[in-house]
Structure formats: C-alpha cells, structure tokens
Design a protein around this motif. Structure first.
Motif, PDB file in Angstrom:
ATOM      1  N   ILE A 234       0.847  -1.187   0.000  1.00  0.00           N
ATOM      2  CA  ILE A 234       0.000   0.000   0.000  1.00  0.00           C
ATOM      3  C   ILE A 234       0.883   1.238   0.000  1.00  0.00           C
ATOM      4  CG2 ILE A 234      -1.811   1.264   1.214  1.00  0.00           C
ATOM      5  CD1 ILE A 234      -2.659  -1.328   2.499  1.00  0.00           C
ATOM      6  N   TYR A 235       0.594   2.168  -0.918  1.00  0.00           N
ATOM      7  CA  TYR A 235       1.332   3.424  -0.989  1.00  0.00           C
ATOM      8  C   TYR A 235       0.331   4.577  -0.916  1.00  0.00           C
ATOM      9  CZ  TYR A 235       4.836   0.232  -2.910  1.00  0.00           C
ATOM     10  OH  TYR A 235       5.696  -0.816  -3.113  1.00  0.00           O
ATOM     11  N   PRO A 236       0.407   5.422   0.101  1.00  0.00           N
ATOM     12  CA  PRO A 236      -0.504   6.564   0.190  1.00  0.00           C
ATOM     13  C   PRO A 236      -0.075   7.689  -0.738  1.00  0.00           C
ATOM     14  CG  PRO A 236       0.966   6.539   2.077  1.00  0.00           C
ATOM     15  CD  PRO A 236       1.285   5.307   1.284  1.00  0.00           C
ATOM     16  N   LEU A 237      -1.039   8.330  -1.342  1.00  0.00           N
ATOM     17  CA  LEU A 237      -0.801   9.467  -2.222  1.00  0.00           C
ATOM     18  C   LEU A 237      -1.757  10.581  -1.810  1.00  0.00           C
ATOM     19  CD1 LEU A 237       0.353  10.789  -4.859  1.00  0.00           C
ATOM     20  CD2 LEU A 237      -1.575   9.726  -6.055  1.00  0.00           C
ATOM     21  N   ARG A 238      -1.222  11.751  -1.510  1.00  0.00           N
ATOM     22  CA  ARG A 238      -2.085  12.868  -1.120  1.00  0.00           C
ATOM     23  C   ARG A 238      -2.876  13.355  -2.334  1.00  0.00           C
ATOM     24  NH1 ARG A 238      -2.799  16.499   2.932  1.00  0.00           N
ATOM     25  NH2 ARG A 238      -1.138  15.557   4.187  1.00  0.00           N
ATOM     26  N   GLY A 239      -4.182  13.397  -2.189  1.00  0.00           N
ATOM     27  CA  GLY A 239      -5.049  13.835  -3.275  1.00  0.00           C
ATOM     28  C   GLY A 239      -6.423  13.214  -3.144  1.00  0.00           C
ATOM     29  N   THR A 240      -7.288  13.511  -4.104  1.00  0.00           N
ATOM     30  CA  THR A 240      -8.647  12.979  -4.091  1.00  0.00           C
ATOM     31  C   THR A 240      -8.767  11.826  -5.077  1.00  0.00           C
ATOM     32  OG1 THR A 240      -9.433  14.497  -5.800  1.00  0.00           O
ATOM     33  CG2 THR A 240      -9.528  15.259  -3.497  1.00  0.00           C
TER      34      THR A 240
END
Length: 303
Positions: A234-240
């Motif tokens: 799992i890789y978090p990415l800031r955004g919608t």
C-alpha cells in the motif's frame, strides 16, 4: 490458483513490516483510541493511588477510597469523550512555518475551549456520582479552580498535539508516500497539460522507489489520501480519488465505487447482481464492490 492460495502467496511475499502496516490501517482509529484509553487509565489510576496515599499519611483519611478514583476517572472519561474534537483540531491546524502568531492564537483559543468543556463535563459526572452516593460534590471557587485545571489541560493539549504530529510524521516516513512522475517536464512558456504517468515515486525511510502504474491493482479513498495497492503493498498518495481517477483513466483505470478505482488489466471477472450492484474479482484475489451508479460508465470504459 484459488483465491485462498493467492492470498496466502501474497501474505508470504509481503514484508512483515508492510503486513503490520496493512493490519494497522484497517483498524487505525480503534488502535489509536485503545492506546489513548490505556495511557489515560494507567496514568489516572496511579494519580488516584497517590492521592489516597497522601490522605492516609496523617492517620485516618477524611475521604473514602472511591473518591480519588472518581475524581481521576471522571477527568479521564471527559478527556476521552473530547478527544475526537482534539483530533479534528490537530488535523485542520498542522504545524507550519508561516503565520506562527495566528497559529499560536488559534491553539490558545482551542486550549481554553478544551479546558472549559473538560471541566464542565468532569464536574457534571462527579456531581452525578456523589448524588448516587447520597452526598454533594463541591468543586470549590470556580475561577481559581478553573485556572488550576486549565494549566493542566493546556499542557495536555500541547502534549497530545506534539505526540500526534510526531507519530504521524514518523508513521508517514515508515509507510512511505507516493508522488506522480511524468515522462518529461513542460518547456518554459509551453501550455501545461496533464499527462498519464507511467510511474509513481515512493519515498520511504530516506529511500526512493519507483512503482509502475501498470502494476497498481486498485486504488481506494482514505481521507485526504488515496491508497495505491500494488503487488500486495500500500502506498498513500495525497489527493482525491476523483482527480487520480481522471488522471489515470487513459491508462485503463475506472471508478467502480464512490471509494474505489480499479485497473482493467487486474480484473479476473465481474459478477452482476439483480439489484444492479456487482463485484469485481481481481487476479490477486481481492474482491471489490461495484456500485450500480458507476456500472454503466465502467462497462463503457471496458468496451
């Protein structure tokens, strides 16, 4: 290979730290509140025992055994009840290097509101307990007593604020955060158009990794972030989710649910129900919900 064997294979190939992070993410709020409850319970129990010991030093105590525990636990329950509002304040006002005076003013106001709510709720609970015992609780003169409680609450507020953001920063570094990589930067003065990225850059523990967009199986919404699921990680990415779905649509990604985007190439089969909803089975063994509100556009994208 059956779904059970696929899941076991993914579990074996996923690093232990990543598996721990995935388990933590599934019930993150629960774990945070369990840690907070354990800390408050242990701390306030020690305080109650200390108060009882102090009252017994000169002989027979003038208070009953349950009273110091009632004082400490009503305070703890009040803090615990107000903690969701603290988290909301911490998330909306993260520490920044600009407008420092405005930040301090906002947090000063927040400490006053927190202390007022904490003291009011705490006194109410104590009055109820004393009434059940047939007595009456006397908080004392409000102004000096509130000032006494405010100093502790203000220190507690800033302690929680620092711990929250330090842990969030450390956890983010441990988990890693993704950012988009495009093939080339636009020339000076050229019109800027969004291109379809081929890779994501993931920064994790002072190292950088490349994740191919084609290797992403599905994407899910997670508050201010979206989580990219690739090869069991799992890789978090800031955004919608809306923006990332539009950006990756030319690469074969479609939205199938309010909180889900799927890679067409990762799909094994699709099951539709009479209600209009459905399920999307991925090759990795993951089963995703297909909402009927996205079904038609999803089918068009596949066609």
């Amino acid at each position: 290979m059956s779904n059970g064997y696929q899941n076991q294979a993914i579990e074996r190939t996923t690093p232990p730290l990543t598996r721990w992070i995935e388990r933590f993410d599934r019930h993150r709020t629960l774990y945070i509140y369990l840690a907070l409850a354990s800390h408050i319970f242990i701390s306030n129990t020690i305080n109650a025992l200390s108060v009882w010991a102090d009252h017994n030093r000169g002989g027979a105590a003038a208070i009953q055994l349950w009273e110091p525990f009632a004082w400490e636990y009503t305070s703890a329950l009040s803090v615990f009840a107000l903690f969701p509002f603290l988290l909301l304040a911490f998330r909306r006002s993260p520490p920044r290097l600009t407008h420092i005076g405005r930040q301090l003013g906002w947090h000063l106001l927040a400490t006053i509101l927190f202390a007022a709510a904490h003291v009011s709720l705490m006194v109410l609970l104590r009055e109820l307990l004393y009434a059940l015992d047939g007595g009456n609780y006397d908080f004392g003169p409000w102004l000096p007593e509130f000032w006494y409680e405010y100093r502790k609450d203000a220190w507690g507020y800033f302690s929680y604020f620092c711990v929250y953001h330090v842990c969030r920063l450390a956890y983010g570094r441990l988990k890693g955060e993704a950012s988009l990589i495009t093939e080339s930067e636009p020339a000076a003065g050229a019109a800027t158009t969004q291109t379809v990225p081929e890779h994501f850059l993931v920064r994790k523990l002072d190292k950088e990794f490349l994740v191919r967009v084609a290797d992403i199986d599905w994407i899910e919404s997670a508050g201010n972030y979206v989580n990219l699921h690739s090869c069991g990680r799992i890789y978090p990415l800031r955004g919608t989710l809306t923006s990332i779905a539009e950006r990756l649509a030319p690469a074969g990604f479609s939205r199938i649910h309010r909180g889900l985007v799927v890679n067409h190439n990762a799909i094994e089969h699709i099951s539709l129900q009479s209600s209009g909803d459905g399920e999307v089975q991925l090759r990795c063994g993951k089963l995703l919900n297909l909402s009927r509100s996205y079904r038609d556009t999803f089918k068009q994208a596949l066609a």
